[in-house]
Enzyme design. Structure first.
Site, PDB file in Angstrom:
ATOM      1  N   TYR A  95      37.797  55.802  26.299  1.00 51.74           N
ATOM      2  CA  TYR A  95      36.448  54.498  26.362  1.00 51.74           C
ATOM      3  C   TYR A  95      36.906  53.737  27.777  1.00 51.74           C
ATOM      4  O   TYR A  95      38.355  53.192  27.355  1.00 51.74           O
ATOM      5  CB  TYR A  95      36.212  53.398  25.420  1.00 51.74           C
ATOM      6  CG  TYR A  95      35.486  52.456  25.672  1.00 51.74           C
ATOM      7  CD1 TYR A  95      33.924  52.394  26.254  1.00 51.74           C
ATOM      8  CD2 TYR A  95      36.191  51.116  26.509  1.00 51.74           C
ATOM      9  CE1 TYR A  95      33.378  51.597  26.603  1.00 51.74           C
ATOM     10  CE2 TYR A  95      36.012  49.581  26.083  1.00 51.74           C
ATOM     11  CZ  TYR A  95      34.261  49.841  26.849  1.00 51.74           C
ATOM     12  OH  TYR A  95      33.254  48.908  27.296  1.00 51.74           O
ATOM     13  N   LYS A 140      28.852  47.255  18.743  1.00 53.88           N
ATOM     14  CA  LYS A 140      27.873  48.335  18.512  1.00 53.88           C
ATOM     15  C   LYS A 140      27.013  48.629  17.579  1.00 53.88           C
ATOM     16  O   LYS A 140      26.544  47.904  16.877  1.00 53.88           O
ATOM     17  CB  LYS A 140      29.117  49.962  19.062  1.00 53.88           C
ATOM     18  CG  LYS A 140      29.929  49.178  20.743  1.00 53.88           C
ATOM     19  CD  LYS A 140      29.000  48.946  21.559  1.00 53.88           C
ATOM     20  CE  LYS A 140      30.304  48.452  22.645  1.00 53.88           C
ATOM     21  NZ  LYS A 140      31.544  49.381  23.692  1.00 53.88           N
ATOM     22  N   ASP A 164      39.502  55.525  16.726  1.00 53.83           N
ATOM     23  CA  ASP A 164      38.976  54.616  17.521  1.00 53.83           C
ATOM     24  C   ASP A 164      37.219  55.576  17.099  1.00 53.83           C
ATOM     25  O   ASP A 164      36.703  56.020  17.653  1.00 53.83           O
ATOM     26  CB  ASP A 164      38.329  54.375  18.660  1.00 53.83           C
ATOM     27  CG  ASP A 164      37.284  53.860  19.664  1.00 53.83           C
ATOM     28  OD1 ASP A 164      36.375  53.360  19.024  1.00 53.83           O
ATOM     29  OD2 ASP A 164      37.206  53.151  20.743  1.00 53.83           O
ATOM     30  N   ARG A 182      43.012  29.670  13.513  1.00 52.55           N
ATOM     31  CA  ARG A 182      43.584  31.006  14.075  1.00 52.55           C
ATOM     32  C   ARG A 182      44.072  31.609  13.068  1.00 52.55           C
ATOM     33  O   ARG A 182      44.197  33.074  13.057  1.00 52.55           O
ATOM     34  CB  ARG A 182      44.449  30.054  15.292  1.00 52.55           C
ATOM     35  CG  ARG A 182      45.220  31.836  16.110  1.00 52.55           C
ATOM     36  CD  ARG A 182      45.512  31.514  17.270  1.00 52.55           C
ATOM     37  NE  ARG A 182      46.574  30.552  17.401  1.00 52.55           N
ATOM     38  CZ  ARG A 182      47.622  29.730  17.077  1.00 52.55           C
ATOM     39  NH1 ARG A 182      48.708  30.238  15.918  1.00 52.55           N
ATOM     40  NH2 ARG A 182      48.241  28.498  17.477  1.00 52.55           N
TER      41      ARG A 182
HETATM   42  C1  LIG Z   1      32.563  49.338  23.313  1.00 51.46           C
HETATM   43  C2  LIG Z   1      33.829  49.982  23.569  1.00 51.46           C
HETATM   44  C3  LIG Z   1      35.527  49.301  23.006  1.00 51.46           C
HETATM   45  C4  LIG Z   1      35.163  48.146  23.516  1.00 51.46           C
HETATM   46  O1  LIG Z   1      34.911  47.125  22.613  1.00 51.46           O
HETATM   47  P1  LIG Z   1      34.387  45.615  22.975  1.00 51.46           P
HETATM   48  O2  LIG Z   1      33.988  45.298  22.441  1.00 51.46           O
HETATM   49  O3  LIG Z   1      33.706  45.598  24.274  1.00 51.46           O
HETATM   50  O4  LIG Z   1      35.682  44.737  24.160  1.00 51.46           O
HETATM   51  C5  LIG Z   1      36.246  50.330  22.938  1.00 51.46           C
HETATM   52  N1  LIG Z   1      35.545  52.198  22.312  1.00 51.46           N
HETATM   53  C6  LIG Z   1      34.917  52.443  22.307  1.00 51.46           C
HETATM   54  C7  LIG Z   1      34.598  53.446  22.374  1.00 51.46           C
HETATM   55  C8  LIG Z   1      33.197  51.456  22.295  1.00 51.46           C
HETATM   56  O5  LIG Z   1      32.424  51.727  22.690  1.00 51.46           O
END
Ligand SMILES: *Cc1c(COP(=O)(O)O)cnc(C)c1O
Length: 389
Positions: free
Chosen positions: A102, A199, A174, A50
């Site tokens: 998001y 992504k 982000d 962890r």
């Molecule tokens: C998918 C996404 C998230 C969240 O991520 P997860 O891996 O699904 O928890 C946050 N910000 C953006 C812009 C995203 O596309």
């Protein structure tokens, strides 16, 4: 070899990736272990997975280098990474967010952290004056998502970072929609970069993950402590998968960028499409900022693989999606395969219709995640479906 001064695509393959010592294995082992032998009381490199695991360290070093940070901290999902950022705050603090973030980011603030007396403010961060006016003495973090989903609105990271520095706020970006190949926010003044590695970084629609990168050692230390204490860590195998994907990030992103730019120009030709939202089109309202802040490692503008189009009605949107063969109807984005999504009934379904319409997320809006298939096949797939409307 001094790897630090090598180019982006070389670093994505070699940083943190020295062949393993025991057998010289070039593809690094997945250290599937929860604990580690100690030679003496308290003498160890790792004590418990962890707190740290070699496969995770390899991934963190690699992404840190690509984002030009000093270190990175990996999580089991993008949401776990965002949650760790909120743990930097204390009750009573304010945090400013890009208005159209998001959905999961909105939900965690609205439904969970609100109960802890942490106050989110939803602000149009494409407008610098609005950001400046929204900051108070209680504001500790400004969290910017750029480009936004699904309207592709772009905020000026550099200018917002100046405001944050003047007001002693941490700027978080982000960077999920761009990946470090298309945009490196730390070089524009951001303090923390966040990714859902699910992504573009993962890129093959097969793993959920998140990561934070910073070049401020105090922030790194705090986030590392939160990672270890809260424990939303990725498995060694997930780290290995994400690292494997990073090795091809450059070639994939080049292809996403090229395909989406060409497709967006082609979409312009159809009268059935009422509006196109793609930062690489001169008609896009934030084209000028995109051109100067979204740059590939060679410094050339890079506009990403996400396009939204407005087909005028739910009926048209449904018929269009049904007519597609290559684009698969699914949530998520950034994989090698092209996907299509209908935000009003999928990603943005929990937002009331009036607010959706105000944001531009109309019933006719369709979002495309343009993959790396043959551009001719993608164009034909869209053309065939549009002609059937
Ligand atoms: C998918 C996404 C998230 C969240 O991520 P997860 O891996 O699904 O928890 C946050 N910000 C953006 C812009 C995203 O596309």
């Amino acid at each position: 070899m001094n790897k630090k001064n090598k180019k982006f695509s070389t670093r994505s393959i070699h940083i943190g990736q020295e062949p393993e010592k025991l057998y010289g294995s070039v593809s690094l082992p997945v250290y599937l272990t929860s604990t580690f032998k100690q030679e003496e009381f308290g003498e160890y490199l790792y004590d418990y997975s962890r707190a740290g695991n070699p496969t995770r360290t390899n991934l963190e070093k690699n992404i840190a280098s690509l984002e030009q940070g000093s270190d990175a901290i990996a999580f089991s999902s993008g949401m776990a990474a965002i949650s760790a950022i909120i743990h930097l705050l204390s009750s009573g603090d304010e945090i400013i967010f890009t208005k159209n973030v998001y959905g999961g980011t909105f939900r965690i603030m609205d439904k969970i952290y609100r109960n802890f007396d942490i106050h989110p403010k939803w602000v149009d961060t494409t407008d610098i004056d609005t950001v400046e006016k929204a900051i108070t003495k209680k504001t500790k973090i400004v969290f910017v998502e750029t480009p936004t989903n699904p309207m592709m609105e772009i905020s000026d990271i550099n200018r917002i970072s100046e405001i944050c520095k003047n007001n002693n706020c941490i700027l978080v970006v982000d960077n999920t929609f761009m990946s470090p190949y298309n945009q490196r926010p730390i070089t524009l003044g951001a303090d923390i970069v966040m990714h859902s590695t699910t992504k573009y970084i993962g890129g093959h629609s097969d793993v959920i993950g998140g990561i934070l990168i910073s070049n401020d050692n105090q922030i790194i230390e705090k986030l590392r402590f939160i990672q270890m204490s809260v424990g939303a860590v990725p498995s060694p195998f997930d780290c290995w998968l994400v690292q494997r994907s990073l090795k091809t990030l450059s070639v994939r992103m080049k292809s996403h960028n090229k395909n989406a730019l060409e497709l967006s120009k082609n979409l312009n030709l159809y009268e059935q499409i009422h509006s196109i939202y793609y930062p690489g089109l001169e008609s896009h309202k934030n084209f000028e900022i995109a051109k100067k802040q979204q740059l590939d490692p060679k410094g050339k503008p890079a506009y990403g693989g996400m396009i939204s189009i407005d087909l005028g009605s739910m009926k048209n949107a449904r018929k269009f999606v049904k007519g597609l063969e290559i684009f698969t109807l699914a949530e998520s984005l950034g994989g090698v395969e092209s996907l299509v999504c209908h935000p009003a009934t999928m990603t943005h379904a929990s937002i009331p219709k009036e607010i959706r319409d105000e944001l531009g997320v109309t019933d006719g809006l369709v979002r495309l995640s343009v993959g790396i298939e043959s551009i001719d096949d993608l164009k034909n797939d869209i053309e065939k479906s549009i002609k059937g409307l």
